[in-house]
Motif scaffolding. Structure first.
Motif, PDB file in Angstrom:
ATOM      1  N   ILE A   1       0.856  -1.193   0.000  1.00 53.60           N
ATOM      2  CA  ILE A   1       0.000   0.000   0.000  1.00 53.60           C
ATOM      3  C   ILE A   1       0.889   1.239   0.000  1.00 53.60           C
ATOM      4  O   ILE A   1       1.805   1.347   0.821  1.00 53.60           O
ATOM      5  CB  ILE A   1      -0.923   0.001   1.233  1.00 53.60           C
ATOM      6  N   PRO A   2       0.633   2.192  -0.918  1.00 55.58           N
ATOM      7  CA  PRO A   2       1.450   3.402  -0.937  1.00 55.58           C
ATOM      8  C   PRO A   2       1.285   4.197   0.364  1.00 55.58           C
ATOM      9  O   PRO A   2       0.173   4.369   0.854  1.00 55.58           O
ATOM     10  CB  PRO A   2       0.900   4.202  -2.118  1.00 55.58           C
ATOM     11  N   ALA A   3       2.415   4.658   0.890  1.00 53.25           N
ATOM     12  CA  ALA A   3       2.414   5.463   2.107  1.00 53.25           C
ATOM     13  C   ALA A   3       3.330   6.664   1.878  1.00 53.25           C
ATOM     14  O   ALA A   3       4.498   6.502   1.533  1.00 53.25           O
ATOM     15  CB  ALA A   3       2.905   4.625   3.282  1.00 53.25           C
ATOM     16  N   GLN A   4       2.774   7.851   2.051  1.00 54.69           N
ATOM     17  CA  GLN A   4       3.534   9.086   1.822  1.00 54.69           C
ATOM     18  C   GLN A   4       4.011   9.641   3.163  1.00 54.69           C
ATOM     19  O   GLN A   4       3.224  10.157   3.939  1.00 54.69           O
ATOM     20  CB  GLN A   4       2.645  10.128   1.116  1.00 54.69           C
ATOM     21  N   PRO A   5       5.330   9.533   3.447  1.00 53.94           N
ATOM     22  CA  PRO A   5       5.832  10.137   4.683  1.00 53.94           C
ATOM     23  C   PRO A   5       6.060  11.640   4.500  1.00 53.94           C
ATOM     24  O   PRO A   5       6.575  12.071   3.467  1.00 53.94           O
ATOM     25  CB  PRO A   5       7.156   9.412   4.934  1.00 53.94           C
ATOM     26  N   VAL A   6       5.653  12.394   5.507  1.00 53.54           N
ATOM     27  CA  VAL A   6       5.822  13.842   5.488  1.00 53.54           C
ATOM     28  C   VAL A   6       6.420  14.242   6.833  1.00 53.54           C
ATOM     29  O   VAL A   6       5.875  13.899   7.882  1.00 53.54           O
ATOM     30  CB  VAL A   6       4.479  14.571   5.266  1.00 53.54           C
ATOM     31  N   LEU A   7       7.528  14.947   6.776  1.00 54.10           N
ATOM     32  CA  LEU A   7       8.177  15.433   7.985  1.00 54.10           C
ATOM     33  C   LEU A   7       7.553  16.785   8.345  1.00 54.10           C
ATOM     34  O   LEU A   7       7.540  17.700   7.515  1.00 54.10           O
ATOM     35  CB  LEU A   7       9.676  15.583   7.710  1.00 54.10           C
TER      36      LEU A   7
ATOM     37  N   ALA B   1       4.519  12.245   9.677  1.00 53.26           N
ATOM     38  CA  ALA B   1       3.150  11.812   9.385  1.00 53.26           C
ATOM     39  C   ALA B   1       3.229  10.835   8.222  1.00 53.26           C
ATOM     40  O   ALA B   1       3.809  11.153   7.183  1.00 53.26           O
ATOM     41  CB  ALA B   1       2.278  13.007   9.023  1.00 53.26           C
ATOM     42  N   ILE B   2       2.683   9.642   8.415  1.00 54.72           N
ATOM     43  CA  ILE B   2       2.653   8.637   7.352  1.00 54.72           C
ATOM     44  C   ILE B   2       1.220   8.597   6.816  1.00 54.72           C
ATOM     45  O   ILE B   2       0.292   8.198   7.529  1.00 54.72           O
ATOM     46  CB  ILE B   2       3.036   7.228   7.873  1.00 54.72           C
ATOM     47  N   TYR B   3       1.046   9.051   5.589  1.00 55.48           N
ATOM     48  CA  TYR B   3      -0.274   9.056   4.950  1.00 55.48           C
ATOM     49  C   TYR B   3      -0.461   7.760   4.180  1.00 55.48           C
ATOM     50  O   TYR B   3       0.273   7.493   3.228  1.00 55.48           O
ATOM     51  CB  TYR B   3      -0.398  10.229   3.980  1.00 55.48           C
ATOM     52  N   VAL B   4      -1.437   6.969   4.590  1.00 51.34           N
ATOM     53  CA  VAL B   4      -1.754   5.725   3.897  1.00 51.34           C
ATOM     54  C   VAL B   4      -2.744   6.074   2.789  1.00 51.34           C
ATOM     55  O   VAL B   4      -3.796   6.673   3.045  1.00 51.34           O
ATOM     56  CB  VAL B   4      -2.360   4.696   4.876  1.00 51.34           C
ATOM     57  N   MET B   5      -2.393   5.710   1.572  1.00 51.95           N
ATOM     58  CA  MET B   5      -3.188   6.111   0.417  1.00 51.95           C
ATOM     59  C   MET B   5      -4.043   4.959  -0.109  1.00 51.95           C
ATOM     60  O   MET B   5      -3.699   3.789   0.068  1.00 51.95           O
ATOM     61  CB  MET B   5      -2.269   6.620  -0.690  1.00 51.95           C
ATOM     62  N   GLU B   6      -5.153   5.318  -0.740  1.00 51.14           N
ATOM     63  CA  GLU B   6      -6.051   4.313  -1.317  1.00 51.14           C
ATOM     64  C   GLU B   6      -6.470   4.787  -2.706  1.00 51.14           C
ATOM     65  O   GLU B   6      -6.979   5.899  -2.853  1.00 51.14           O
ATOM     66  CB  GLU B   6      -7.277   4.162  -0.416  1.00 51.14           C
ATOM     67  N   GLN B   7      -6.250   3.917  -3.695  1.00 57.50           N
ATOM     68  CA  GLN B   7      -6.661   4.252  -5.056  1.00 57.50           C
ATOM     69  C   GLN B   7      -8.142   3.930  -5.208  1.00 57.50           C
ATOM     70  O   GLN B   7      -8.607   2.867  -4.789  1.00 57.50           O
ATOM     71  CB  GLN B   7      -5.832   3.490  -6.081  1.00 57.50           C
ATOM     72  N   GLN B   8      -8.880   4.882  -5.800  1.00 55.92           N
ATOM     73  CA  GLN B   8     -10.318   4.726  -5.976  1.00 55.92           C
ATOM     74  C   GLN B   8     -10.619   4.055  -7.313  1.00 55.92           C
ATOM     75  O   GLN B   8      -9.747   3.898  -8.161  1.00 55.92           O
ATOM     76  CB  GLN B   8     -10.994   6.111  -5.892  1.00 55.92           C
ATOM     77  N   PHE B   9     -11.880   3.682  -7.505  1.00 55.10           N
ATOM     78  CA  PHE B   9     -12.277   3.010  -8.749  1.00 55.10           C
ATOM     79  C   PHE B   9     -12.006   3.864  -9.980  1.00 55.10           C
ATOM     80  O   PHE B   9     -11.750   3.348 -11.058  1.00 55.10           O
ATOM     81  CB  PHE B   9     -13.760   2.605  -8.705  1.00 55.10           C
ATOM     82  N   ASP B  10     -12.049   5.196  -9.816  1.00 59.57           N
ATOM     83  CA  ASP B  10     -11.782   6.084 -10.953  1.00 59.57           C
ATOM     84  C   ASP B  10     -10.285   6.387 -11.100  1.00 59.57           C
ATOM     85  O   ASP B  10      -9.893   7.278 -11.848  1.00 59.57           O
ATOM     86  CB  ASP B  10     -12.583   7.388 -10.812  1.00 59.57           C
TER      87      ASP B  10
END
Length: 118
Positions: free
Chosen positions: A76-82, A93-102
């Motif tokens: 799962i893609p995770a975007q770390p932000v300091l 902050a670790i943002y866990v991302m979710e791809q949508q149907f579109d």
């Protein structure tokens, strides 16, 4: 899951736009970048904003923001932000991302990880 350069750019943009919405106290704008599951959990933009103000002060009002390289956690893609919080204390902050149907990307959670001195 294969993450393209376009995905990386889009994911960063989604997180940036949500951070900008928090800065402007734009609850509806910030809530729009949350995944359907998060939206269902909080039901309203006001509930979501209230939770962020209480539990995620560094995300709500960061003194500074530095994007790190996108990672994947169990595929799962995770975007770390300091971030620096209002007191100047660094937190990741670790943002866990979710791809949508579109094929758009939404934020499906954010975890704050304290940064310990090495």
């Amino acid at each position: 899951m294969h993450i393209t350069d376009s995905d990386r750019t889009t994911i960063r943009s989604v997180v940036e736009k949500q951070l900008q919405a928090f800065q402007k106290d734009d609850a509806a704008g910030a809530f729009a970048f949350a995944s359907p599951g998060i939206q269902q959990q909080f039901r309203t933009a006001e509930n979501f904003m209230h939770m962020v103000k209480l539990a995620y002060e560094a995300v709500y009002r960061p003194r500074s923001v530095l994007f790190e390289n996108l990672a994947t956690v169990e595929g799962i893609p995770a975007q770390p932000v300091l971030l620096l919080d209002s007191q100047g204390i660094p937190v990741r902050a670790i943002y866990v991302m979710e791809q949508q149907f579109d094929n758009s990307w939404r934020i499906n959670g954010c975890y704050l990880v304290p940064i310990t001195e090495e």
